[in-house]
Design an enzyme around this catalytic site. Structure first.
Site, PDB file in Angstrom:
ATOM      1  N   SER A 120       0.676  -1.316   0.000  1.00 58.46           N
ATOM      2  CA  SER A 120      -0.056   0.110  -0.149  1.00 58.46           C
ATOM      3  C   SER A 120       1.013   1.322  -0.032  1.00 58.46           C
ATOM      4  CB  SER A 120      -0.794  -0.103   1.252  1.00 58.46           C
ATOM      5  OG  SER A 120      -2.027   0.973   0.969  1.00 58.46           O
ATOM      6  N   ASP A 261      -2.508   6.120  -3.286  1.00 61.35           N
ATOM      7  CA  ASP A 261      -1.201   5.379  -2.711  1.00 61.35           C
ATOM      8  C   ASP A 261      -0.924   4.427  -3.638  1.00 61.35           C
ATOM      9  OD1 ASP A 261      -3.396   4.072  -2.283  1.00 61.35           O
ATOM     10  OD2 ASP A 261      -3.012   3.237  -0.230  1.00 61.35           O
ATOM     11  N   ASP A 263      -1.238   1.042  -3.905  1.00 63.44           N
ATOM     12  CA  ASP A 263      -2.260   0.106  -4.358  1.00 63.44           C
ATOM     13  C   ASP A 263      -3.318   0.748  -4.909  1.00 63.44           C
ATOM     14  OD1 ASP A 263      -2.959   0.489  -2.013  1.00 63.44           O
ATOM     15  OD2 ASP A 263      -3.526  -1.806  -1.688  1.00 63.44           O
ATOM     16  N   ASP A 265      -6.008   1.988  -3.309  1.00 62.02           N
ATOM     17  CA  ASP A 265      -7.342   1.557  -2.481  1.00 62.02           C
ATOM     18  C   ASP A 265      -7.592   2.953  -1.609  1.00 62.02           C
ATOM     19  OD1 ASP A 265      -5.044   1.448  -0.430  1.00 62.02           O
ATOM     20  OD2 ASP A 265      -6.017  -0.263   0.545  1.00 62.02           O
TER      21      ASP A 265
END
Length: 467
Positions: A120, A261, A263, A265
């Site tokens: 992340s 960010d 990833d 999410d």
């Protein structure tokens, strides 16, 4: 032995804490546990059809695997795929994709399990493994605990011959995710025409998809940190480093900036003047929009203990109820599902629209923000006035024993003194991180000066009491 799974999967320095051996063992144990449970999935995300039965006595488990751009993702993916296939699971690799794309594809294909390799917002040397259950939801704690017990127990009997898993690549499945995102846009595809948007992809998983989705929605897009260079993932970019995005929005005369960010999410935003719009403000403007459309289920929003008091005041004034959970989008999602709520999220930018997604989705959130701007013809700074933030200071105290944070008498007394000083006009929160070796000290107060003073004194006590 410490728990392997944290609040958002397994994380650590790749090839040191998170090794190929660990990834392989975890993948095999996860497949074995899911197969033995044979529990029907909770159902697809609304609007996402299940195209394949995930059950049956002779069923071969199907697992979807994605990753972000980190270099370590390549060898960890190989290890995970090997662990899955040796346990008898068929594997579909969908390549470099945002975490919510894995969740979507798991639901859309009726897969039994999803694996996302990402840390992340963490720095490049780290990596992580996130697991999704059938239906695209994150695995509950009890299943993670069972997987850990399997890893510590005797090796399972392995399938042989035709019973071993097969592996295929199918990046085209991501096209369905893109179509799904565009279908959620207020005003429909093309609804962002006339908006100029800067999007910071943090050199991560959204480097290709975020500009693609926004352009397909009709926006004039300037892509920032979008080369997909995993060596620079989250490096002075993205949702945790907004300075370059703020500068770019002003320099390009953009209507808004969007930051993801590593990833994707999560999503934070920047208005046309370069001012930050955080997750609380995003939740507030989205809550009002959904309430106006009659789509805010049970008139309630779910947030975490980190949400600003100003958010709670704004929702109270709007007649919207607020449910509070521990930090972590998994806990937000659990509360949303148990209460049948449609909106929830975190100040950090994880926002869950449960009618459209089974997890926090940065690209989906960006479309809802920008779609609201287009729908109302209001600039972002006006929409962000949905709430007034109370000054909030967050101090990360490193190098301490976070396990003792809840048992220290000295620390407990210091918190009580701080709360007495604030006299109900603010609040104090001490929280050991679930993903990093630190304790977070958060203080809200009527003035920034008071918040900083109280937070600084508490941080000193944490450093002294927990070292």
């Amino acid at each position: 032995m410490a728990r392997l799974f944290g609040t958002d999967g397994v994380r650590g320095v790749a090839n040191a804490d998170l090794t190929a051996e660990l990834a392989l063992a975890l993948a095999s144990a996860a497949v074995e546990e899911v197969a033995d449970r044979g529990t029907p999935p909770p159902g697809p995300v609304d609007g996402v059809p299940v195209a394949r039965s995930a059950h049956g006595i002779d069923h071969r488990p199907l697992v979807v695997v994605g990753r972000d751009t980190r270099p370590s993702g390549e060898f960890l993916e190989a290890a995970v795929v090997a662990g899955l296939a040796r346990a008898g699971a068929d594997v579909t690799r969908i390549g470099v994709v945002p975490t919510p794309a894995v969740s979507y594809v798991v639901a859309a294909t009726g897969a039994d399990l999803g694996v996302m390799l990402s840390a992340s917002h963490n720095p490049m040397p780290d990596n992580g493994i996130k697991l999704f259950a059938a239906g695209g939801l994150k695995l509950p704690d009890d299943v993670e605990d069972a997987i850990e017990r399997r890893m510590a127990g005797p090796a399972a009997r392995r399938p042989v011959a035709a019973a071993v898993g097969r592996v295929r690549d199918d990046s085209m499945l991501v096209d369905g995710y893109v179509d799904h995102l565009l279908a959620t846009l207020p005003g429909g595809p093309g609804g962002l025409r006339g908006l100029r948007v800067v999007v910071d992809c943090a050199q991560g998983a959204a480097s290709d998809l975020a500009p693609r989705v926004l352009r397909a929605a009709g926006a004039d897009v300037i892509a920032l940190h979008a080369d997909g260079d995993g060596l620079r993932i989250n490096d002075r970019s993205g949702a945790t480093h907004l300075d370059s995005l703020r500068d770019a929005v002003v320099a390009h005369g953009a209507d808004a900036g969007i930051a993801h960010d590593g990833d994707a999410d999560r999503c934070l935003a920047v208005d046309s003047a370069g001012e930050i719009v955080d997750g609380d403000q995003i939740l507030a403007l989205c809550a009002l929009a959904l309430a106006e459309r009659g789509e805010l289920e049970r008139g309630t929003v779910v947030v975490t203990v980190m949400s600003n008091l100003g958010f709670h005041h704004a929702m109270r004034d709007a007649g919207i109820d607020v449910v509070t959970t521990p930090v972590g989008d998994r806990y937000v999602l659990e509360a949303m599902r148990s209460g049948a709520y449609s909106l929830g999220g975190e100040q950090s930018g994880h926002v869950v629209f449960l009618r459209h997604a089974g997890t926090g989705d940065g690209l989906l959130t960006a479309l809802q923000i920008l779609g609201r701007m287009a729908e109302t013809s209001q600039p972002l700074h006006e929409l962000a006035k949905a709430m007034t933030r109370l000054p909030q200071v967050l101090v990360n105290v490193r190098g301490v024993d976070r396990a003792r944070a809840e048992t220290s008498d000295e620390l407990r007394a210091a918190v009580a003194d701080a709360e007495a000083e604030l006299a109900g006009a603010g609040r104090v929160l001490l929280r050991p991180s679930g993903t990093e070796p630190l304790v977070r000290v958060m203080v809200e107060a009527p003035t920034d000066e008071l918040a900083r003073d109280v937070a600084g004194r508490l941080a000193d006590v944490v450093q002294r009491a927990l070292r």
